[in-house]
Design a protein around this motif. Structure first.
Motif, short mmCIF file in Angstrom:
data_model
loop_
_atom_site.label_atom_id
_atom_site.label_comp_id
_atom_site.label_asym_id
_atom_site.label_seq_id
_atom_site.Cartn_x
_atom_site.Cartn_y
_atom_site.Cartn_z
N GLU A 1 0.82 -1.21 0.00
CA GLU A 1 0.00 0.00 0.00
C GLU A 1 0.85 1.26 0.00
O GLU A 1 0.49 2.27 -0.62
CB GLU A 1 -0.93 -0.01 1.22
CG GLU A 1 -2.00 -1.09 1.13
CD GLU A 1 -2.81 -1.23 2.40
OE1 GLU A 1 -2.35 -0.70 3.45
OE2 GLU A 1 -3.87 -1.86 2.36
N SER A 2 2.01 1.21 0.67
CA SER A 2 2.87 2.39 0.71
C SER A 2 3.80 2.48 -0.50
O SER A 2 4.50 3.48 -0.67
CB SER A 2 3.72 2.38 1.99
OG SER A 2 4.65 1.31 1.97
N GLY A 3 3.79 1.44 -1.35
CA GLY A 3 4.73 1.40 -2.46
C GLY A 3 4.13 1.70 -3.81
O GLY A 3 4.75 1.43 -4.84
N VAL A 4 2.91 2.24 -3.83
CA VAL A 4 2.25 2.52 -5.11
C VAL A 4 2.03 4.02 -5.30
O VAL A 4 1.11 4.44 -6.01
CB VAL A 4 0.92 1.75 -5.24
CG1 VAL A 4 1.15 0.27 -5.31
CG2 VAL A 4 -0.03 2.10 -4.09
N ASP A 5 2.89 4.83 -4.69
CA ASP A 5 2.71 6.29 -4.74
C ASP A 5 2.60 6.82 -6.16
O ASP A 5 1.72 7.62 -6.47
CB ASP A 5 3.88 6.98 -4.02
CG ASP A 5 3.86 6.74 -2.53
OD1 ASP A 5 2.81 6.31 -2.03
OD2 ASP A 5 4.87 6.97 -1.87
N LEU A 6 3.50 6.39 -7.03
CA LEU A 6 3.50 6.85 -8.41
C LEU A 6 2.69 5.93 -9.31
O LEU A 6 2.01 6.39 -10.24
CB LEU A 6 4.94 6.95 -8.94
CG LEU A 6 5.83 7.98 -8.27
CD1 LEU A 6 7.26 7.87 -8.80
CD2 LEU A 6 5.30 9.39 -8.52
N PRO A 50 -1.30 -4.99 2.45
CA PRO A 50 -0.73 -4.27 3.60
C PRO A 50 0.79 -4.39 3.60
O PRO A 50 1.34 -5.40 3.17
CB PRO A 50 -1.35 -5.00 4.80
CG PRO A 50 -2.60 -5.63 4.27
CD PRO A 50 -2.30 -5.99 2.85
N ASP A 51 1.45 -3.36 4.09
CA ASP A 51 2.91 -3.35 4.07
C ASP A 51 3.51 -4.58 4.75
O ASP A 51 4.54 -5.10 4.32
CB ASP A 51 3.44 -2.09 4.75
CG ASP A 51 3.21 -0.84 3.92
OD1 ASP A 51 2.54 -0.93 2.88
OD2 ASP A 51 3.69 0.23 4.32
N THR A 111 10.02 -9.30 1.30
CA THR A 111 11.28 -9.07 0.60
C THR A 111 11.11 -7.91 -0.37
O THR A 111 10.20 -7.93 -1.20
CB THR A 111 11.73 -10.32 -0.19
OG1 THR A 111 11.78 -11.44 0.68
CG2 THR A 111 13.09 -10.11 -0.84
N THR A 112 11.96 -6.92 -0.26
CA THR A 112 11.98 -5.81 -1.21
C THR A 112 13.37 -5.72 -1.81
O THR A 112 14.37 -5.69 -1.08
CB THR A 112 11.63 -4.48 -0.51
OG1 THR A 112 10.32 -4.59 0.06
CG2 THR A 112 11.65 -3.33 -1.50
N VAL A 113 13.43 -5.70 -3.12
CA VAL A 113 14.71 -5.74 -3.82
C VAL A 113 14.90 -4.44 -4.61
O VAL A 113 14.05 -4.08 -5.42
CB VAL A 113 14.81 -6.94 -4.78
CG1 VAL A 113 16.20 -7.01 -5.43
CG2 VAL A 113 14.50 -8.23 -4.04
N ASP A 114 16.02 -3.76 -4.36
CA ASP A 114 16.40 -2.60 -5.16
C ASP A 114 17.10 -3.13 -6.41
O ASP A 114 18.22 -3.62 -6.34
CB ASP A 114 17.33 -1.69 -4.36
CG ASP A 114 17.75 -0.45 -5.13
OD1 ASP A 114 17.37 -0.32 -6.32
OD2 ASP A 114 18.46 0.39 -4.56
N GLU A 152 11.31 -3.97 -6.61
CA GLU A 152 10.41 -5.11 -6.76
C GLU A 152 10.14 -5.71 -5.38
O GLU A 152 11.06 -5.90 -4.58
CB GLU A 152 11.00 -6.15 -7.70
CG GLU A 152 11.13 -5.61 -9.12
CD GLU A 152 11.82 -6.55 -10.09
OE1 GLU A 152 11.89 -6.21 -11.29
OE2 GLU A 152 12.31 -7.63 -9.67
N SER A 153 8.89 -6.00 -5.11
CA SER A 153 8.47 -6.48 -3.79
C SER A 153 7.87 -7.88 -3.91
O SER A 153 7.19 -8.20 -4.89
CB SER A 153 7.45 -5.54 -3.17
OG SER A 153 8.02 -4.25 -2.96
N PHE A 154 8.09 -8.68 -2.86
CA PHE A 154 7.66 -10.08 -2.87
C PHE A 154 7.21 -10.51 -1.48
O PHE A 154 7.63 -9.96 -0.47
CB PHE A 154 8.81 -10.99 -3.32
CG PHE A 154 9.40 -10.63 -4.65
CD1 PHE A 154 8.89 -11.17 -5.82
CD2 PHE A 154 10.45 -9.73 -4.73
CE1 PHE A 154 9.42 -10.82 -7.04
CE2 PHE A 154 10.99 -9.37 -5.96
CZ PHE A 154 10.47 -9.91 -7.12
#
Length: 257
Positions: free
Chosen positions: A164-169, A185-186, A191-194, A238-240
């Motif tokens: 939910e917090s990662g869809v700003d754009l 939900p966050d 896992t969040t990968v840059d 990318e989030s998983f």
């Protein structure tokens, strides 16, 4: 999601372009580390225009040749002329087709869709999620689908997702095209990968899906019309959610550990 031994990685996605949009960075990352990588695509037939585009995208990402389940897109019957839609396919049949690919590739990690069906809740995404959950478990059991190859149990299953917090754009971008925006939900993201070092390859792979880039409403087309800096901000993360397969040891005296 990577480790020194470069775990092999299999992506399982509903449509051509899902692999690049949802996990293109991680696929490129694993390939660059020397891992075996591959992608199974559930819809669109081999003789349709989107499969050469998929082949080009996978080449960019280092993920081999297309592997197809051969079903039709729920909304595009011409994606597999005369074929069954993925959402209408017998579950046992679809799971068996995917089990055969898992046992052939023998991946350490499988990556697929989340339970929401990603941001837009596409029915093919949701069905692919269900099939992948069942196939990852079934692939390790020798009495299930015995004709689909030697059993193989992946060590981990991840669902590509959006918090939910990662869809700003990305959220407003999809809403501008009158698309639904669904996010988890966050706390659901494990896992969040840059993927910034591989963002250029990821974008090249997305652009390989030329027929989608040329259209206004699909996400590749929406991204292509953004300023580069804004687009890079969207695709660089990318989030998983990890959904571990197989039995988990526990206290045999307790039903709930």
């Amino acid at each position: 999601m990577t480790r020194l031994s470069a775990p092999s990685l299999l992506g399982v996605f509903a449509h051509p372009d899902d692999e690049s949009l949802l996990a293109g960075g991680v696929l490129a990352q694993h390939a660059a580390a020397g891992a075996r990588t591959a992608v199974v695509t559930a819809t669109w037939a081999a003789d349709t225009h989107r499969i050469p585009e998929l082949a080009d995208a996978l080449h960019v990402l280092g993920a081999g040749a297309p592997r197809l389940l051969g079903y039709a897109d729920a909304r595009i019957p011409a994606s597999a002329p005369g074929g069954v839609r993925l959402v209408d396919a017998p579950l046992d049949e679809a799971v068996g087709r995917l089990v055969a690919h898992i046992r052939e590739v023998r991946p350490d990690i499988v990556v697929g869709h989340d339970a929401l069906g990603q941001l837009t809740g596409h029915p093919d995404h949701r069905r692919a999620h269900q099939i992948t959950l069942l196939a990852v478990e079934a692939a390790g059991l020798p009495h299930l689908y015995p004709d689909a190859g030697e059993p193989w149990q992946p060590a981990a299953l991840y669902a590509a997702t959006h918090s939910e917090s990662g869809v700003d754009l990305l959220g407003p971008l999809l809403q501008s095209a009158e698309k639904t925006v669904l996010a988890v939900p966050d706390a659901y993201v494990t896992t969040t990968v840059d993927v910034s070092p591989w963002a250029a390859l990821k974008w090249e792979a997305i652009c390989a899906h030329q027929s989608e880039v040329a259209r206004e409403r699909p996400l590749p087309g929406l991204l292509a019309r953004l300023p580069e800096a804004e687009r890079n901000e969207i695709i660089r993360t990318e989030s998983f959610t990890r959904l571990s397969p197989g039995p988990t040891p526990g206290d045999p005296r307790r039903l709930i550990a």
